[in-house]
Design a protein around this motif. Structure first.
Motif, mmCIF file in Angstrom:
data_model
loop_
_atom_site.group_PDB
_atom_site.id
_atom_site.type_symbol
_atom_site.label_atom_id
_atom_site.label_comp_id
_atom_site.label_asym_id
_atom_site.label_seq_id
_atom_site.Cartn_x
_atom_site.Cartn_y
_atom_site.Cartn_z
ATOM 1 N N ASN A 1 0.827 -1.217 0.000
ATOM 2 C CA ASN A 1 0.000 0.000 0.000
ATOM 3 C C ASN A 1 0.859 1.264 0.000
ATOM 4 O OD1 ASN A 1 -2.676 -1.119 0.077
ATOM 5 N ND2 ASN A 1 -2.218 -1.800 2.157
ATOM 6 N N GLY A 2 0.468 2.221 -0.835
ATOM 7 C CA GLY A 2 1.181 3.479 -0.924
ATOM 8 C C GLY A 2 2.302 3.500 -1.937
ATOM 9 N N ALA A 3 2.548 2.368 -2.614
ATOM 10 C CA ALA A 3 3.658 2.306 -3.567
ATOM 11 C C ALA A 3 3.465 3.273 -4.733
ATOM 12 C CB ALA A 3 3.828 0.886 -4.098
ATOM 13 N N GLU A 4 2.214 3.441 -5.168
ATOM 14 C CA GLU A 4 1.934 4.359 -6.273
ATOM 15 C C GLU A 4 1.399 5.687 -5.749
ATOM 16 O OE1 GLU A 4 2.852 4.176 -9.210
ATOM 17 O OE2 GLU A 4 3.419 2.076 -9.344
ATOM 18 N N GLY A 5 1.607 6.719 -6.548
ATOM 19 C CA GLY A 5 1.146 8.044 -6.151
ATOM 20 C C GLY A 5 0.961 8.921 -7.358
ATOM 21 N N SER A 6 1.822 9.910 -7.524
ATOM 22 C CA SER A 6 1.711 10.854 -8.625
ATOM 23 C C SER A 6 1.716 10.146 -9.978
ATOM 24 C CB SER A 6 2.876 11.847 -8.555
ATOM 25 O OG SER A 6 2.790 12.795 -9.591
ATOM 26 N N GLY B 1 -1.650 23.496 -12.383
ATOM 27 C CA GLY B 1 -0.592 22.754 -11.705
ATOM 28 C C GLY B 1 -1.051 21.769 -10.662
ATOM 29 N N ILE B 2 -2.363 21.715 -10.408
ATOM 30 C CA ILE B 2 -2.913 20.782 -9.408
ATOM 31 C C ILE B 2 -3.018 19.374 -9.987
ATOM 32 C CG2 ILE B 2 -4.961 20.201 -8.039
ATOM 33 C CD1 ILE B 2 -3.425 22.498 -6.884
ATOM 34 N N GLU B 3 -2.646 18.374 -9.187
ATOM 35 C CA GLU B 3 -2.857 16.968 -9.556
ATOM 36 C C GLU B 3 -3.697 16.270 -8.498
ATOM 37 O OE1 GLU B 3 -0.667 12.616 -9.909
ATOM 38 O OE2 GLU B 3 0.584 14.423 -9.969
ATOM 39 N N LEU B 4 -4.645 15.450 -8.956
ATOM 40 C CA LEU B 4 -5.432 14.577 -8.089
ATOM 41 C C LEU B 4 -5.392 13.174 -8.693
ATOM 42 C CD1 LEU B 4 -8.564 16.851 -7.527
ATOM 43 C CD2 LEU B 4 -6.634 16.540 -5.964
ATOM 44 N N THR B 5 -4.932 12.201 -7.924
ATOM 45 C CA THR B 5 -4.812 10.830 -8.415
ATOM 46 C C THR B 5 -5.377 9.854 -7.391
ATOM 47 O OG1 THR B 5 -2.907 11.137 -9.883
ATOM 48 C CG2 THR B 5 -3.190 8.970 -8.926
ATOM 49 N N ALA C 1 -3.086 10.554 -4.183
ATOM 50 C CA ALA C 1 -2.043 11.569 -4.261
ATOM 51 C C ALA C 1 -2.649 12.909 -4.631
ATOM 52 C CB ALA C 1 -0.983 11.173 -5.294
ATOM 53 N N THR C 2 -2.174 13.943 -3.964
ATOM 54 C CA THR C 2 -2.490 15.322 -4.336
ATOM 55 C C THR C 2 -1.170 16.063 -4.490
ATOM 56 O OG1 THR C 2 -2.589 16.126 -2.054
ATOM 57 C CG2 THR C 2 -4.634 15.246 -3.004
ATOM 58 N N GLY C 3 -1.101 16.990 -5.431
ATOM 59 C CA GLY C 3 0.161 17.688 -5.623
ATOM 60 C C GLY C 3 -0.007 18.987 -6.380
ATOM 61 N N PHE D 1 5.037 19.166 -5.276
ATOM 62 C CA PHE D 1 4.938 18.994 -3.826
ATOM 63 C C PHE D 1 3.501 18.640 -3.472
ATOM 64 C CE2 PHE D 1 8.158 22.135 -4.853
ATOM 65 C CZ PHE D 1 9.269 21.674 -4.160
ATOM 66 N N GLY D 2 3.335 17.707 -2.534
ATOM 67 C CA GLY D 2 1.967 17.327 -2.198
ATOM 68 C C GLY D 2 1.883 16.408 -1.007
ATOM 69 N N ALA D 3 0.711 15.791 -0.875
ATOM 70 C CA ALA D 3 0.444 14.825 0.191
ATOM 71 C C ALA D 3 -0.075 13.540 -0.454
ATOM 72 C CB ALA D 3 -0.582 15.376 1.171
ATOM 73 N N GLU D 4 0.396 12.415 0.051
ATOM 74 C CA GLU D 4 -0.013 11.122 -0.498
ATOM 75 C C GLU D 4 -0.248 10.144 0.644
ATOM 76 O OE1 GLU D 4 2.532 9.646 -3.582
ATOM 77 O OE2 GLU D 4 2.741 11.598 -4.559
#
Length: 306
Positions: free
Chosen positions: A43-48, A193-197, A224-226, A234-237
């Protein structure tokens, strides 16, 4: 807690994770969810950009993961009163091939993941360290690029039990059963520039014939958010995991099916190379844990196009 229950707990610690989008993965106990603490996928291996797959070509993806835990939580989220210290480090290599073929409008690809691991436990029942090959994961993938902002992907992780396993050991590098994991992911990249995954996964586990134990079905999400600033993001995952059906086997019924859960969150930073590919670093703190180890996870992901 008697000696039988404690030894069962310790055997059931490894591996709930380790490797990548990927998977890798031991005995039933009255405390932990699923054999090995739950979840063949780390868990958590993938993100952006988890669902924004690259154009046709061959890619190497390396995942370096370190997990540390000094407590086990029971079904009420309380610490189990035993001496427990566990550390797992893994380096997973994934080869991803994206073709120029289409199915249902999606770009067809395939991947394979090989993981090398080091796992150790120091407990009141003794100490143990193992190093070697973890379980093997392969699968097909379809990717859609609806426009420059919205991307999606679906895949099927098939994890084969090739890692070393001994039902009498307190730690194992493999899980000794097959896991089939359908996956759906969505990535949104805003013009600002915002990412939501998000990456949604659901696991179906087969029986461990060495223990006559079947782990329950599992639902989990990587998120993931960035915010992109030049070559940096830069973000939080983090991740959320919830076992949705009961385990079946010795000790499971006495603990309401050994269902586990965990939520984790933390900071992440990503750097895009001018030649293609990227490097991502992140940390995840686990909380709201039930029937599992509770700890901290450090991850590094490197993507290199050939």
């Amino acid at each position: 807690m008697n000696r039988i229950k404690i030894s069962g707990v310790l055997r059931k610690i490894f591996l709930c994770f380790i490797a990548s989008a990927i998977s890798i993965g031991s005995l039933c106990s009255a405390v932990l969810a699923t054999e090995g603490g739950g979840c063949a996928y780390p868990n958590g291996a993938e993100g952006s950009l988890a669902a924004a797959l690259p154009p046709p070509g061959l890619y190497y993806i390396n995942y370096l993961v370190h997990y540390a835990s000094d407590r086990l939580d029971n079904k009420n989220g309380d610490k189990v009163p035993i001496d427990f210290h566990a550390r797992v480090s893994a380096n997973a290599s994934r080869i991803l091939y994206m073709s120029d073929k289409e199915i249902l409008g999606g770009q067809l690809g395939a991947y394979g993941i090989v993981t090398l691991m080091n796992a150790s436990a120091n407990t009141s029942m003794g100490s143990k360290t193992k190093s070697g090959l973890g379980d093997l994961t392969v699968g097909p993938v379809l990717a859609w690029h609806f426009n420059k902002n919205l991307h999606a992907a679906t895949a099927l992780d098939i994890t084969a039990p090739v890692g070393e396993y001994n039902k009498n050991d307190i730690i194992n590098l493999g899980r000794n059963y097959w896991t089939f994991e359908p996956i759906v992911g969505v990535t949104y990249l805003g013009d600002n520039g915002i990412e939501l995954t998000t990456k949604f996964m659901y696991d179906f586990n087969t029986k461990n014939n060495a223990t006559d134990y079947t782990s329950g079905q599992e639902f989990h999400i990587d998120y993931a958010t960035g915010y992109q600033v030049g070559s940096w993001k830069f973000g939080a995952e983090g991740y959320f995991y919830k076992q949705v059906t009961n385990d079946h086997g010795a000790g499971a019924a006495a603990n309401d099916g050994n269902k586990g859960q965990v939520f984790a969150a933390g900071p992440a930073v990503k750097y895009d190379f001018k030649t293609g590919g990227f490097l991502e670093l992140k940390y995840a703190k686990e909380m709201f844990v039930e029937n599992r180890p509770e700890g901290d996870k450090f991850l590094c992901k490197l993507v290199i196009p050939f």
